[in-house]
Design a protein around this motif. Structure first.
Motif: not given
Length: 179
Positions: A96-116
């Motif tokens: 992910d040339p634009v976001y890098g690992c921040v994109g992966a972190i963002s996806v995981l944070q959204r997943q945590v919020i959804r699961l919460q």
């Protein structure tokens, strides 16, 4: 050629002896850069010849010179963690040339919020089910709180139990199929 065994600034001797700077094969960095791997190669302990893509990714994103400077500035006991972080960021940046690992972190944070939210909804459903399962008397008290005598006196409330033979709770159907 193997050098005599000696302790090197808290590093494990086995790791240093197993590194590519002491074997015939150059480390992944030196091989990629097409240079001779010297015994004091800063890359050798962290980029073994078996993992050429690891250095290729790090070099593509950060450059060999910058990685070398960084490794020389970091304490020896922190270098492995630094290289692992660089390798993770480089791989994420390639994917992910634009976001890098921040994109992966963002996806995981959204997943945590959804699961919460899902967990909160399930807990609310469970509370609602538990509250609705316990019938109340006409004066608003729960039958479980009012005692066993009020259960017999409460008209119109059916409290299902495993020992009654009326699975539908209508007073007519019995578990033994007698009507």
């Amino acid at each position: 050629m193997l050098l005599p065994k000696k302790e090197v600034a808290g590093c494990a001797l086995e790791k240093i002896m197993a590194s590519s700077s002491y074997s015939n094969s150059p480390c992944a960095a030196c091989k990629f850069l097409r240079r001779k791997c010297m015994p004091d190669c800063i890359f050798a302990p962290y980029f073994p010849p078996e993992e050429p893509q690891k250095f290729a990714n790090v070099h593509k994103i950060f450059g060999a010179s910058n990685v070398s400077k960084l490794l020389n500035e970091v304490q020896p006991h922190q270098r492995e963690d630094a290289v692992n972080s660089l390798a993770y960021e480089a791989e994420a940046r390639i994917k992910d040339p634009v976001y890098g690992c921040v994109g992966a972190i963002s996806v995981l944070q959204r997943q945590v919020i959804r699961l919460q939210k899902e967990l909160d909804a399930t807990n609310a459903d469970l509370i609602r089910y538990t509250c609705n399962e316990m019938p109340t008397t006409q004066d608003g008290r729960r039958i479980a709180d009012s005692g066993a005598s009020s259960l017999a006196q409460s008209p119109g409330y059916y409290y299902p139990s495993p020992w009654n033979n009326d699975p539908l709770g209508d007073g007519y159907h019995r578990g033994d199929n007698n009507m």
